[in-house]
Write an enzyme that holds these catalytic residues in place. Structure first.
Site, PDB file in Angstrom:
ATOM      1  N   HIS A 264       5.803   4.744   9.498  1.00 48.60           N
ATOM      2  CA  HIS A 264       5.090   4.645  10.780  1.00 48.60           C
ATOM      3  C   HIS A 264       6.168   4.316  11.814  1.00 48.60           C
ATOM      4  O   HIS A 264       7.129   3.629  11.521  1.00 48.60           O
ATOM      5  CB  HIS A 264       4.024   3.541  10.719  1.00 48.60           C
TER       6      HIS A 264
ATOM      7  N   SER B  24       0.830  -1.202   0.000  1.00 44.99           N
ATOM      8  CA  SER B  24       0.000   0.000   0.000  1.00 44.99           C
ATOM      9  C   SER B  24       0.868   1.259   0.000  1.00 44.99           C
ATOM     10  O   SER B  24       0.782   2.088  -0.903  1.00 44.99           O
ATOM     11  CB  SER B  24      -0.915  -0.015   1.226  1.00 44.99           C
TER      12      SER B  24
ATOM     13  N   ASP C 212       4.440  -3.771   9.852  1.00 47.80           N
ATOM     14  CA  ASP C 212       5.162  -3.353  11.063  1.00 47.80           C
ATOM     15  C   ASP C 212       5.769  -4.496  11.852  1.00 47.80           C
ATOM     16  O   ASP C 212       6.912  -4.442  12.294  1.00 47.80           O
ATOM     17  CB  ASP C 212       4.213  -2.552  11.968  1.00 47.80           C
TER      18      ASP C 212
ATOM     19  N   GLU D 220     -27.888   4.468   3.756  1.00 48.92           N
ATOM     20  CA  GLU D 220     -27.926   5.431   4.879  1.00 48.92           C
ATOM     21  C   GLU D 220     -26.652   5.436   5.697  1.00 48.92           C
ATOM     22  O   GLU D 220     -26.099   6.481   6.035  1.00 48.92           O
ATOM     23  CB  GLU D 220     -29.128   5.098   5.797  1.00 48.92           C
TER      24      GLU D 220
END
Ligand SMILES: NC(=O)C1=CN([C@@H]2O[C@H](COP(=O)(O)OP(=O)(O)OC[C@H]3O[C@@H](n4cnc5c(N)ncnc54)[C@H](OP(=O)(O)O)[C@@H]3O)[C@@H](O)[C@H]2O)C=CC1
Ligand SMILES: CC(=O)[C@](C)(O)C(=O)O
Length: 343
Positions: free
Chosen positions: A109, A28, A84, A228
């Protein structure tokens, strides 16, 4: 005093000129940084393990792919874009033996450094460039001339050039278009884990599924509940993204506004904040990290089961059918793995 936000005028690619930027991993974040940097004119190579399914995709995108250790040897700036809890193992096996003085280790990160699964030698720069957004959106926004805001952090800086390198990288991936804030590895780690668990992915998924379940259990059509509680959520958040919460309220009806300010605080009440604070505490005291590392050591047993349960939630089937009726929603091919992008 408001924090300094670095923008395109504060950054330059000069610190990366003539440098080899090795992106370890093509998932990613890895694929997004690699493609964006390459299109910014930076020399990028990819490091992957021998059997990686990402190799083919990276080569198809025009990158030279090396075994991880080789890429580290060749790289001046090494971006560790692997999961990670795998970083420690990859570091020990392939990165540490080739991390010589003067190189720069880059993360998006702070987990590995903050929780010390990686303890780097003192003679290398250790920096972070953390886009505040999913890698596929980092890539998409870059191609659209936009930029996901980002954070930079400097953990150690023997070269005294780490900040310029971090800003150059942030510039090359498009973050300076959205704005870059300097922080620390600890602050980025704790706030990122908190946000993804309680507000973004974790909090929102739970809220959306709960809303969907309440409506369906009350006898309303799943399609109604999907429109919704999930589809319209993006439209509301888009308005917040453009003009804040007050700005979003400008566009909704009086009735919705009344429900928003009167009922909303009863749903997300003090008890929710109490649980958020408890989650933050477990991040700060390392309990979350220890449990996550332990989970990966069991081969992601519980993790995979929970993901499977989520895939079976009725909202997924209803949503897939309704999204297929909207041709502007691009279907993603996940067969290629984490680097599955829209291109
Ligand atoms: N996902 C996101 O949007 C964000 C992620 N981050 C951080 O970015 C970092 C990377 O995460 P993310 O991009 O999500 O990871 P992904 O899971 O998307 O991709 C991991 C990549 O690493 C590869 N890989 C696994 N093992 C090795 C190895 N031994 N050597 C080389 N490559 C390897 C994988 O190969 P294969 O495909 O073969 O498995 C894959 O290409 C993490 O630190 C994460 O916290 C930060 C901000 C946002
Ligand atoms: C996109 C992002 O920054 C997240 C949600 O924290 C992550 O994927 O790690």
């Amino acid at each position: 005093m408001p924090a300094k936000i670095y923008t395109e005028k504060d950054a330059s690619l000069a610190p990366l000129k003539g440098k080899t930027c090795a992106v370890i991993g093509f998932g990613s974040q890895g694929h997004a940084h690699a493609l964006n940097l390459k299109e910014s004119g930076v020399n990028v190579i990819i490091g992957l393990y021998a059997g990686s399914k990402s190799r083919k995709v990276a080569e198809e995108k025009g990158f030279k792919v090396y075994d991880t250790a080789e890429a580290v040897k060749l790289g001046d700036v090494i971006f560790v874009a692997v999961p990670d809890t795998k970083i420690g193992g990859v570091y020990e096996k392939d990165i540490a033996p080739n991390l010589v003085k003067g190189k720069t280790l880059l993360f998006s990160h702070g987990f590995a450094i903050h929780y010390k699964t990686v303890v780097p030698p003192a003679d290398v720069n250790v920096i972070m460039v953390a886009p505040k957004g999913p890698g596929h959106i980092v890539r998409r926004q870059y191609t659209e001339g936009k930029g996901v805001p980002g954070l930079i952090a400097i953990y150690q800086d023997p070269s005294k050039k780490s900040k310029q390198i971090a800003l150059a990288w942030a510039h090359g991936v498009g973050c300076t278009r959205g704005g870059v804030l300097q922080t620390s590895f600890q602050e980025e780690t704790e706030t990122d884990l908190f946000g993804e668990q309680t507000v973004l992915c974790g909090g929102t998924s739970a809220l959306v599924q709960a809303g969907f379940e309440v409506l369906v259990e009350a006898g309303y059509a799943p399609e109604m509940a999907y429109f919704e509680c999930l589809h319209e959520l993006k439209l509301i958040v888009d308005l917040m993204n453009e003009s804040g919460i007050a700005g979003m309220r400008f566009s909704i009806s009086e009735t919705a506004k009344w429900g928003d300010v009167k009922v909303g605080p009863k749903i997300i009440d003090a008890s929710v904040k109490k649980r958020m604070k408890a989650a933050l505490k477990e991040i700060q005291n390392g309990k979350f990290a220890k449990e996550w590392i332990k989970e990966t050591e069991t081969g992601y047993k519980t993790f995979n089961q929970l993901l499977k349960d989520g895939e079976k939630h009725p909202i997924e089937k209803t949503g897939a059918r309704l999204r297929s009726l909207m041709p502007w929603i691009k279907k993603r091919d996940f067969k290629g793995g984490q680097q599955a992008s829209y291109e």
